[in-house]
Design a protein around this motif. Structure first.
Motif, PDB file in Angstrom:
ATOM      1  N   SER A  28       0.823  -1.213   0.000  1.00  0.00           N
ATOM      2  CA  SER A  28       0.000   0.000   0.000  1.00  0.00           C
ATOM      3  C   SER A  28       0.856   1.262   0.000  1.00  0.00           C
ATOM      4  N   LEU A  29       1.976   1.247   0.704  1.00  0.00           N
ATOM      5  CA  LEU A  29       2.856   2.415   0.703  1.00  0.00           C
ATOM      6  C   LEU A  29       3.553   2.584  -0.647  1.00  0.00           C
ATOM      7  N   ASN A  30       3.796   1.483  -1.342  1.00  0.00           N
ATOM      8  CA  ASN A  30       4.334   1.584  -2.701  1.00  0.00           C
ATOM      9  C   ASN A  30       3.327   2.257  -3.631  1.00  0.00           C
ATOM     10  N   LEU A  31       2.035   2.034  -3.371  1.00  0.00           N
ATOM     11  CA  LEU A  31       1.016   2.739  -4.149  1.00  0.00           C
ATOM     12  C   LEU A  31       1.049   4.229  -3.828  1.00  0.00           C
ATOM     13  N   VAL A  32       1.118   4.573  -2.547  1.00  0.00           N
ATOM     14  CA  VAL A  32       1.195   5.983  -2.148  1.00  0.00           C
ATOM     15  C   VAL A  32       2.395   6.654  -2.803  1.00  0.00           C
ATOM     16  N   ALA A  33       3.486   5.909  -2.956  1.00  0.00           N
ATOM     17  CA  ALA A  33       4.723   6.458  -3.520  1.00  0.00           C
ATOM     18  C   ALA A  33       4.654   6.693  -5.022  1.00  0.00           C
ATOM     19  N   SER A  71     -10.254   2.017 -16.095  1.00  0.00           N
ATOM     20  CA  SER A  71     -11.095   2.141 -14.904  1.00  0.00           C
ATOM     21  C   SER A  71     -10.330   1.737 -13.646  1.00  0.00           C
ATOM     22  N   LEU A  72      -9.485   0.708 -13.781  1.00  0.00           N
ATOM     23  CA  LEU A  72      -8.699   0.262 -12.637  1.00  0.00           C
ATOM     24  C   LEU A  72      -7.686   1.332 -12.230  1.00  0.00           C
ATOM     25  N   LEU A  73      -7.094   2.004 -13.195  1.00  0.00           N
ATOM     26  CA  LEU A  73      -6.150   3.082 -12.885  1.00  0.00           C
ATOM     27  C   LEU A  73      -6.844   4.189 -12.097  1.00  0.00           C
ATOM     28  N   ALA A  74      -8.055   4.558 -12.540  1.00  0.00           N
ATOM     29  CA  ALA A  74      -8.806   5.599 -11.830  1.00  0.00           C
ATOM     30  C   ALA A  74      -9.137   5.154 -10.406  1.00  0.00           C
ATOM     31  N   ALA A  75      -9.498   3.874 -10.239  1.00  0.00           N
ATOM     32  CA  ALA A  75      -9.823   3.354  -8.907  1.00  0.00           C
ATOM     33  C   ALA A  75      -8.587   3.332  -8.014  1.00  0.00           C
ATOM     34  N   ARG A 106     -14.649  -0.420   2.670  1.00  0.00           N
ATOM     35  CA  ARG A 106     -15.514  -1.003   1.633  1.00  0.00           C
ATOM     36  C   ARG A 106     -14.709  -1.876   0.678  1.00  0.00           C
ATOM     37  N   LEU A 107     -13.568  -1.379   0.236  1.00  0.00           N
ATOM     38  CA  LEU A 107     -12.742  -2.160  -0.686  1.00  0.00           C
ATOM     39  C   LEU A 107     -12.243  -3.443  -0.037  1.00  0.00           C
ATOM     40  N   ALA A 108     -11.915  -3.367   1.244  1.00  0.00           N
ATOM     41  CA  ALA A 108     -11.354  -4.525   1.949  1.00  0.00           C
ATOM     42  C   ALA A 108     -12.372  -5.635   2.168  1.00  0.00           C
ATOM     43  N   PRO A 136     -11.595  -5.943  -8.334  1.00  0.00           N
ATOM     44  CA  PRO A 136     -12.007  -5.824  -6.929  1.00  0.00           C
ATOM     45  C   PRO A 136     -11.058  -6.541  -5.971  1.00  0.00           C
ATOM     46  N   ALA A 137     -10.545  -7.717  -6.374  1.00  0.00           N
ATOM     47  CA  ALA A 137      -9.628  -8.453  -5.509  1.00  0.00           C
ATOM     48  C   ALA A 137      -8.306  -7.717  -5.369  1.00  0.00           C
ATOM     49  N   LEU A 138      -7.852  -7.099  -6.448  1.00  0.00           N
ATOM     50  CA  LEU A 138      -6.595  -6.348  -6.391  1.00  0.00           C
ATOM     51  C   LEU A 138      -6.729  -5.140  -5.462  1.00  0.00           C
ATOM     52  N   LEU A 139      -7.811  -4.399  -5.604  1.00  0.00           N
ATOM     53  CA  LEU A 139      -8.043  -3.245  -4.743  1.00  0.00           C
ATOM     54  C   LEU A 139      -8.177  -3.679  -3.285  1.00  0.00           C
ATOM     55  N   SER A 140      -8.843  -4.812  -3.052  1.00  0.00           N
ATOM     56  CA  SER A 140      -9.001  -5.332  -1.700  1.00  0.00           C
ATOM     57  C   SER A 140      -7.655  -5.716  -1.106  1.00  0.00           C
ATOM     58  N   THR A 141      -6.792  -6.322  -1.907  1.00  0.00           N
ATOM     59  CA  THR A 141      -5.470  -6.725  -1.434  1.00  0.00           C
ATOM     60  C   THR A 141      -4.682  -5.520  -0.937  1.00  0.00           C
ATOM     61  N   ILE A 142      -4.742  -4.416  -1.674  1.00  0.00           N
ATOM     62  CA  ILE A 142      -4.004  -3.207  -1.283  1.00  0.00           C
ATOM     63  C   ILE A 142      -4.632  -2.565  -0.054  1.00  0.00           C
ATOM     64  N   ALA A 143      -5.973  -2.469  -0.042  1.00  0.00           N
ATOM     65  CA  ALA A 143      -6.663  -1.870   1.103  1.00  0.00           C
ATOM     66  C   ALA A 143      -6.405  -2.681   2.369  1.00  0.00           C
TER      67      ALA A 143
END
Length: 207
Positions: A28-33, A71-75, A106-108, A136-143
């Motif tokens: 998740s911090l790699n995403l923030v970065a 759409s995934l990039l926007a999410a 919600r994502l988690a 949805p599974a990818l977003l949940s994994t990060i959340a």
């Protein structure tokens, strides 16, 4: 190349500062970065599908081919904003926005795939044949990664913001002993020290 201003000064944005970072200490911090130079002159490091694909490769994720990457990039951008709000707020001693907390929770709620061990012909563990995730599974994994990090007092207290003014990347300090001041000694530590020595020399000359 110059971009934006900080305290009335032009800031120079280099190719290195636009590079994706994979050393923040957690998924998740790699995403923030993927946004650099917060909060002074934000640099978008994951602004298109090509960079999104590079980020997936860097963090070891794969997405199913039928997913809409636009759409995934926007999410992911929305999740990234909430993740930054929560982590930066914690470091500043400020409560996050309620909508950030709601989105993360919600994502988690989506259950990511259950880990599945594959065994090769030699009888030894082998890589799974299909590790691609739905959006949805990818977003949940990060959340879930971020929620798990922030819910663990021992890990949470190791959150840091890089001391370099031109970086401020949020990272997880997993080292032992004295807390790290910079996200990377090679990237920000040496640059900061060199700039400090240069200012001291200039001040000595002017004196």
């Amino acid at each position: 190349m110059t971009e934006g201003t900080h305290d009335g000064r032009r800031t120079r944005i280099t190719a290195r500062q636009r590079e994706l970072r994979f050393d923040a200490g957690s998924l998740s911090l790699n995403l923030v970065a993927t946004v650099g130079r917060r909060p002074t002159t934000p640099i978008e490091r994951m602004g298109d599908i090509e960079r999104l694909t590079a980020w997936f490769a860097g963090v070891g994720l794969a997405v199913r081919p039928e997913e809409d990457l636009g759409s995934l990039l926007a999410a992911l951008h929305e999740l990234r904003a909430c993740a930054y709000d929560v982590t930066a707020g914690y470091l500043r001693g400020q409560a996050p926005r309620s909508e950030s907390v709601r989105l993360l929770n919600r994502l988690a709620q989506v259950n990511p795939p259950v880990p599945h061990l594959e065994v090769g012909a030699d009888g030894l563990p082998a890589a799974a044949t299909d590790t691609a995730l739905s959006a949805p599974a990818l977003l949940s994994t990060i959340a879930r990664d971020l929620i798990t990090l922030l819910s663990d007092p021992a890990r949470r207290q190791n959150l840091r913001a890089c001391d370099a003014e031109i970086c401020r990347m949020i990272y997880l300090d997993t080292g032992q002993g004295k807390p790290r001041k910079w996200c990377s000694m090679q990237r920000c530590g040496n640059i900061t020290k060199a700039a400090r020595h240069r200012r001291l020399r200039e001040a000595a000359v002017e004196a």
